[in-house]
Enzyme design. Structure first.
Site, mmCIF file in Angstrom:
data_model
loop_
_atom_site.group_PDB
_atom_site.id
_atom_site.type_symbol
_atom_site.label_atom_id
_atom_site.label_comp_id
_atom_site.label_asym_id
_atom_site.label_seq_id
_atom_site.Cartn_x
_atom_site.Cartn_y
_atom_site.Cartn_z
ATOM 1 N N ASP A 301 55.241 51.570 38.127
ATOM 2 C CA ASP A 301 53.799 51.640 38.327
ATOM 3 C C ASP A 301 53.537 52.740 39.358
ATOM 4 O O ASP A 301 54.468 53.287 39.964
ATOM 5 C CB ASP A 301 53.207 50.293 38.744
ATOM 6 C CG ASP A 301 51.714 50.215 38.373
ATOM 7 O OD1 ASP A 301 51.107 51.271 38.130
ATOM 8 O OD2 ASP A 301 51.157 49.104 38.344
HETATM 9 C C1 NOJ Z 1 48.174 51.221 38.383
HETATM 10 C C2 NOJ Z 1 48.045 50.039 37.480
HETATM 11 O O1 NOJ Z 1 48.646 48.902 38.043
HETATM 12 C C3 NOJ Z 1 48.647 50.284 36.107
HETATM 13 O O2 NOJ Z 1 48.391 49.177 35.290
HETATM 14 C C4 NOJ Z 1 48.102 51.545 35.536
HETATM 15 O O3 NOJ Z 1 48.552 51.727 34.225
HETATM 16 C C5 NOJ Z 1 48.513 52.687 36.444
HETATM 17 N N1 NOJ Z 1 47.902 52.482 37.744
HETATM 18 C C6 NOJ Z 1 48.126 54.052 35.898
HETATM 19 O O4 NOJ Z 1 46.788 54.255 35.985
#
Ligand code: NOJ
Length: 764
Positions: A301
């Protein structure tokens, strides 16, 4: 074989300019026959042999585009550095890059300026649509309509793919029992069975039957694992979860995405039992890659590799990169640590070369499957982008999904559906004219002010006299990166006008709830009432007119005791996307008979959370006698939720009868029940089957959903509904992680919600 001949064959096999000198330009289209002649694995292997260590690590590096961030930008994240890395072939993927022109520009650098010309995979958060938005995922889940959910993902994929994107960071399949957590809006609710079916449908919808089509996207099951179990519902918080919950509640939807052929996984910001998910080799290697044999890749993430330092799990950047790579995180989203640290770590023997090869292979495999090597610009057709985005067909599908997502919570004296003629209707609440909030929190590519508002939807019905009054704002702001959304307004200056309008109305429709940015990532809440002065407004209106239909717009379960006690009609309309107002109006006026059922329990009090229908019985489950103390309960609020999981009404009524179950073997049970539409309107009902395994080597929940069917019936029509329960439904994971079916006594319940009263018993 002579070197030149080898080179020629390699070029033919992988169909790219792997062997060209840096000055050679790359043709924009490639022969598709190459894919059909040589299989993907062979191509991946062949390409890998051409790559330097740095180029392999480059595949594992993902950068955000240079605008539209969806996370905090690291201080060293300057664009010049990103361009330099792109040109060197040190970037495998970009996110937050969209629009054919933009994608083509960056893809061109990867394809034409790098030594091997390996195309980028372009990721984006296509969560419930791209520009044309469907309801938020929690709302869609309330439809229990798997075909519609699949279709919604198909539409999202087609529209996003037309904008140059080929990979979505969806579906989020985190089970959550905590409405305080803002991200419940992005999931399928509290139940692993429903969650698994929906996870499967969403992956199928995004990926279609052929990933290489220009209308499909690679899907990403996230966040592996236990992100939805953040303690106290506070975003990014620690998860501490036992084996039984992990195996039986959290894992099943992820397994379902594997069954559906999902090509990527995302790990989680959170730690699980002391180990951050990003550095968790039990999750990523032992379970995902070994036990479940997942051959796609895992992306971290946003910045979660670096965050292992804050977790207190890594000493410094280099250590964090080492832990993540060894644990099986294949791609680094915006930590910049793989590109900066991994090569040295391999040279020092701290990360095995084999792990780098494996990660690069996984990423290349998906790129081949997407057809990016055949045509890196296949998602970059400007004409298609113009024609496809915002198509009427997408709006139609979003409207259909929005209507199916609405849940009727209460309807006394048949206040709904509204009469179409001769009524004075007062429409009250800032959310009734809000054309942005219905788009929810995940709306990066959607334009503000593009949803159909409730006012607009209701204006299409011209037989009544409709008067609007705002009454009050919900909060002080409604923008993505400000905190004002959580600061309540105290302004009551517009109460008098709303009260005056309500006084003379036959029916008052009040649209209250949360604005779009009050749920979603980083939007946890400790109180689950109506934010701001909305409750005061509601009670002030109630004093002058009790004929209130409360329409809720929100991204999570709310606490609605006062509302259930006093108001005649309550409609849960979530955040329904671009077509929100039309869907709500059609339900209010009875042109669509609601059939949604709650995918999460609605608590009576925040203090009951975590609250969920599939709880354990405990050793002291029932009140022994009035006034007794020593049993599992609260002193002030009863144990049950206000609205249980699976609950939802219709404008017609349904009766269940003749429940029968038969064990056809020691591993299979057939169940039948009769459903009758006992009301006056055609309607749909979600017939739900729950089991209870009365005693087992690991205690089982009091109820577990194990089957459901969406049934449409004419008035007075009856239908026999059948279910087959196999080992898969009757068994469970024990604490060794083995799936077992233990003989014993089972109850089977069938009905319209998780409190289903009809019960029969079998012994296996
Ligand atoms: C953080 C989020 O937790 C995740 O779900 C998302 O896909 C990413 N950012 C990218 O934007």
């Amino acid at each position: 074989m002579k070197p030149n001949l080898t080179v020629a064959i390699v070029c033919f096999l992988i169909g790219l300019n792997a062997c060209q000198n840096p000055n050679t330009t790359h043709s924009e289209t490639r022969s598709s026959s190459i894919t059909s002649v040589v299989d993907v694995e062979q191509k991946v292997e062949t390409l890998l042999k051409q790559m330097t260590l740095e180029e392999k690590i480059g595949q594992m590096n993902q950068y955000s585009g240079f605008w539209d961030l969806t996370g905090p930008a690291p201080s060293n994240g300057d664009a010049a550095k990103k361009y330099e890395h792109l040109r060197k072939g040190y970037v495998g993927s970009m996110l937050n890059l969209r629009g054919v022109e933009n994608v083509r520009k960056i893809q061109k650098i990867a394809v034409e300026e790098t030594r091997l010309g390996i195309p980028l995979i372009i990721g984006f958060d296509v969560i419930h649509g791209y520009e044309t938005l469907s309801p938020i995922p929690l709302a869609e889940s309330a439809s229990w309509d798997l075909e519609a959910i699949k279709k919604s993902a198909e539409v999202a994929a087609e529209e996003a793919a037309a904008a140059g994107i080929n990979w979505t960071f969806a579906p989020m399949v985190d089970i959550s029992r905590d409405a305080r957590w803002g991200r419940v809006m992005e999931g399928a609710g509290e139940d692993p069975y429903l969650g698994s079916k929906i996870a499967f449908a969403r992956v199928q919808g995004f990926q279609g039957s052929d990933l290489s089509k220009h209308t499909t996207l690679a899907a990403c099951a996230k966040h592996f694992a236990a992100y939805g179990f953040a303690e106290s519902g506070r975003e990014y918080n620690t998860a501490d979860v036992g084996t039984s919950t992990l195996n039986n509640i959290i894992f099943p939807p992820f397994q379902a995405t594997i069954d559906a052929g999902v090509r990527t996984f995302m790990n989680s910001f959170s730690e699980l039992n002391g180990i951050p998910a990003t550095g968790n080799s039990y999750l990523q290697r032992d379970i995902l890659k070994d036990k479940w044999e997942f051959d796609g890749f895992v992306v971290s993430d946003w910045g979660s590799i670096e965050e292992m330092i804050s977790h207190g799990y890594a000493k410094d950047n280099k250590h964090a990169a080492q832990i993540a790579a060894n644990a099986g995180s294949d791609m680094d989203m915006e930590s910049y640590l793989y590109v900066n640290e991994l090569a040295d770590l391999v040279r020092e023997g701290k990360v095995k070369q084999a792990y780098i090869d494996d990660a690069a292979k996984r990423i290349l495999r998906v790129k081949f499957e997407l057809g990016l090597f055949e045509d890196p610009y296949k998602y970059c057709d400007a004409q298609r982008e113009k024609e496809v985005i915002g198509q009427q067909a997408f709006h139609d599908a979003c409207l259909d999904m929005a209507k199916k997502s609405i849940v009727l919570l209460k309807n006394e004296n048949q206040l709904l559906p509204l009469k179409k003629q001769g009524q004075k209707i007062a429409l009250i609440g800032a959310l009734a004219t809000d054309k942005t909030s219905p788009l929810g929190n995940w709306r990066i590519a959607a334009k503000d002010n593009t949803a159909v508002s409730v006012l607009e939807g209701m204006q299409a019905y011209t037989g009544n006299q409709l008067t609007y009054a705002k009454g009050a704002d919900v909060s002080l702001g409604n923008t993505e990166f400000t905190v004002e959304v959580n600061i309540n307004t105290t302004d009551k200056s517009e109460f008098p006008q709303a009260i005056a309008v309500a006084k003379t109305a036959d029916v008052v429709v009040m649209v209250l709830g949360e604005i779009g940015y009050q749920s979603g990532e980083g939007r946890s809440r400790t109180e689950l009432g109506l934010p701001g002065v909305q409750q005061e407004l509601l009670e002030a209106i109630y004093k002058v007119n009790k004929n209130i239909v409360l329409v809720l717009n929100n991204g999570r379960p709310l606490v609605l005791n006062w509302h259930q006690e006093h108001l005649p009609a309550i409609v849960e309309a979530w955040q329904l996307g671009t077509q929100s107002g039309n869907a709500i109006a059609q339900v209010l006026y009875g042109d669509y008979n609601p059939s949604g059922k709650l995918p999460m329990s609605f608590p009576r009090a925040v203090g009951q959370i975590p609250i969920y229908y599939n709880y354990k019985n405990t050793g002291r489950p029932t009140l022994p006698a009035p006034g007794k103390v020593f049993w599992s309960h609260y002193q002030d609020v009863e144990n049950s939720p206000l609205y249980p999981f699976g609950y939802g009404l219709s404008y017609t009524t349904f009766e269940y009868s003749s429940l029968q179950a038969q064990a056809v073997s020691d591993k299979e049970v057939t169940v039948s029940v009769t459903l009758k539409n006992s009301g006056k309107l055609t309607g749909k009902e979600v017939v739900q089957l729950y089991i209870r395994d009365h005693y087992a080597s690991v205690t089982r929940p009091v109820r577990e959903l194990k089957g459901f069917e969406l049934v449409s019936l004419e008035p007075n029509e009856s239908k026999e509904i059948s279910f087959t329960l196999t080992e898969k439904e009757l068994g469970f994971y024990n604490n060794q992680g083995d799936f077992v079916l233990e003989p014993g006594d089972f109850s089977i319940f069938v009905g319209g919600d998780s409190n289903a009263k009809l019960e029969t018993k079998i012994t296996l």
